[in-house]
Motif scaffolding. Sequence first.
Motif, PDB file in Angstrom:
ATOM      1  N   THR A   4       0.846  -1.191   0.000  1.00  0.00           N
ATOM      2  CA  THR A   4       0.000   0.000   0.000  1.00  0.00           C
ATOM      3  C   THR A   4       0.882   1.241   0.000  1.00  0.00           C
ATOM      4  O   THR A   4       2.073   1.180   0.315  1.00  0.00           O
ATOM      5  CB  THR A   4      -0.906   0.041   1.241  1.00  0.00           C
ATOM      6  N   LEU A   5       0.271   2.362  -0.328  1.00  0.00           N
ATOM      7  CA  LEU A   5       1.028   3.620  -0.309  1.00  0.00           C
ATOM      8  C   LEU A   5       1.398   3.999   1.121  1.00  0.00           C
ATOM      9  O   LEU A   5       2.372   4.718   1.347  1.00  0.00           O
ATOM     10  CB  LEU A   5       0.214   4.727  -0.978  1.00  0.00           C
ATOM     11  N   ASP A 169     -10.975  -2.498 -12.259  1.00  0.00           N
ATOM     12  CA  ASP A 169     -10.203  -3.755 -12.225  1.00  0.00           C
ATOM     13  C   ASP A 169     -10.654  -4.630 -11.068  1.00  0.00           C
ATOM     14  O   ASP A 169     -10.878  -5.832 -11.224  1.00  0.00           O
ATOM     15  CB  ASP A 169      -8.708  -3.468 -11.992  1.00  0.00           C
ATOM     16  N   VAL A 170     -10.760  -3.999  -9.901  1.00  0.00           N
ATOM     17  CA  VAL A 170     -11.077  -4.750  -8.689  1.00  0.00           C
ATOM     18  C   VAL A 170     -12.470  -5.370  -8.785  1.00  0.00           C
ATOM     19  O   VAL A 170     -12.667  -6.551  -8.481  1.00  0.00           O
ATOM     20  CB  VAL A 170     -10.967  -3.834  -7.439  1.00  0.00           C
ATOM     21  N   GLU A 270      -5.183  -0.028  -4.453  1.00  0.00           N
ATOM     22  CA  GLU A 270      -6.348  -0.870  -4.188  1.00  0.00           C
ATOM     23  C   GLU A 270      -6.887  -0.729  -2.776  1.00  0.00           C
ATOM     24  O   GLU A 270      -7.299  -1.707  -2.143  1.00  0.00           O
ATOM     25  CB  GLU A 270      -6.060  -2.339  -4.548  1.00  0.00           C
ATOM     26  N   ILE A 271      -6.848   0.498  -2.275  1.00  0.00           N
ATOM     27  CA  ILE A 271      -7.517   0.818  -1.012  1.00  0.00           C
ATOM     28  C   ILE A 271      -8.816   1.551  -1.364  1.00  0.00           C
ATOM     29  O   ILE A 271      -8.776   2.558  -2.065  1.00  0.00           O
ATOM     30  CB  ILE A 271      -6.628   1.736  -0.129  1.00  0.00           C
ATOM     31  N   PRO A 272      -9.965   1.019  -0.925  1.00  0.00           N
ATOM     32  CA  PRO A 272     -11.221   1.693  -1.261  1.00  0.00           C
ATOM     33  C   PRO A 272     -11.446   2.935  -0.399  1.00  0.00           C
ATOM     34  O   PRO A 272     -11.172   2.924   0.801  1.00  0.00           O
ATOM     35  CB  PRO A 272     -12.280   0.633  -0.976  1.00  0.00           C
ATOM     36  N   MET A 273     -11.924   4.001  -1.015  1.00  0.00           N
ATOM     37  CA  MET A 273     -12.182   5.262  -0.315  1.00  0.00           C
ATOM     38  C   MET A 273     -13.652   5.647  -0.490  1.00  0.00           C
ATOM     39  O   MET A 273     -14.159   5.643  -1.616  1.00  0.00           O
ATOM     40  CB  MET A 273     -11.347   6.384  -0.947  1.00  0.00           C
TER      41      MET A 273
ATOM     42  N   GLY B  15      -5.378   8.696  -9.955  1.00  0.00           N
ATOM     43  CA  GLY B  15      -5.299   7.459  -9.181  1.00  0.00           C
ATOM     44  C   GLY B  15      -4.855   7.630  -7.734  1.00  0.00           C
ATOM     45  O   GLY B  15      -4.885   6.673  -6.964  1.00  0.00           O
ATOM     46  N   CYS B  16      -4.428   8.850  -7.359  1.00  0.00           N
ATOM     47  CA  CYS B  16      -4.025   9.074  -5.960  1.00  0.00           C
ATOM     48  C   CYS B  16      -5.229   9.034  -5.018  1.00  0.00           C
ATOM     49  O   CYS B  16      -5.094   8.712  -3.839  1.00  0.00           O
ATOM     50  CB  CYS B  16      -3.319  10.415  -5.795  1.00  0.00           C
TER      51      CYS B  16
END
Lengths: 316, 115
Positions: A4-5, A169-170, A270-273, B15-16
């Motif tokens: 993850t970021l 994509d997810v 790929e973290i949902p917000m 994408g951020c």
Amino acid sequence: MTCTLGEVKNRADFIVYWGGNPAECHPRHFTKYTLMQKSRFLPRGRKDRTMVLVDIRETKSVKAADVFLQVRPGKDFELITILRAMIKDQPISDAQLAETGLTREQLQDFVTRMKAAKFGVFFFGMGLSMTRGKHMNSAALLTLAAELNAFTKFVAMPMRGHGNVTGADVIMRWQTGYPFGISFNRGYPRYNPGEFSTVDVLVRGDTDCNFIIGADPGATMPKPAIEHLASVPTIVLDPHVTHTSKLARVHITTAPAGISAPGTAYRMDEIPMPLRPALESPYPSDEEVVRRIKETILKKPDWMGERPQMLTSQVG
Amino acid sequence: MDLKVIDNATCTFCGCVCDDIQLHADENRIHQAKKACVLGKAWFLNHTAERKYPDALIDGHEATLDEAIEAAADHLYKADMPLVYGMSNTTCEAQRECVEMADHLGGLLDSHTSL
């Protein structure tokens, strides 16, 4: 092999951007996630991190980089293959090196830095994944990242643009098992980019109806694809009347996601917000319109007959 | 005039997907997008709640939402090889509906990723 970021922000001391221009395309990537943040493991922030930029030309991102490697256009795959050999101390000929436009010293320095890193990360952009070699380039870089794990921790992550394209994509992976380029025409999902990917399908003129949502292919695709969009019924859902809307038989105005429509969007890792819309829109959301179109279709007799393996029976 | 303040709003331009934006908005438009970058500011400030476009267009003529939904469903149902494409600037909830629709249609399903 990715992360993850948040992990990048807290741990990555060696950051490589490959074929991308984050300074202009993802302006907050440096400050929010990769370069400027201080953390328990990198208390001095930018001073504790090294940034390498690999690209075919000098962009605004060069200013932020410690090392800039200017690779010859279309030679990314060759460069990655050479790096894969060099980390294993295999011999490289001068002719092979010359092809990449870089010197042996530059690459040896890059390899030494990669091996010395505590936590390295490759961020790769469309300059790598959409040029000569395409997905083979991405695959090569992922292999390099995997092989570097014999020496240190290394990961790779694509720099995704276009808002919620990661979410697409997810969701497709979750529902069908494949991320894009899917055909349901045998009643079950099949995956074959090149055969079922949109540009190819439109250029060949394979479709006889196009449903376009949250995209404007009429402004971006090659001319034969656009001509095909205009030659068969095309339906567009968009907050604006777009280039594609003007070619379309049906256009439906919808509320812009994140501004006046609620929902979820995925970040590039790929973290949902959750979205927090600020305005009330006079238009319905994409979700509502697609659901209503789907329900209208469902009222008609199923052209395929009995289908025991429908996705609906799995996820209601 | 008092502006409504929304903390930790999410920007979906790139994408951020930055989720720390502070929006200052009235009923019609967003006046300020604090912490957002140049791209994000343009994204938030360029959308309004006005009725700028017709609800729907069929063959270039204004139509109601219900008519357009019927027309869209008809075109998709009649097609032998319909394509569902895009899904970038939309929510996961809408994407899920798109996948289910493509499945029912027996059509093609693809996103920007394949470009």
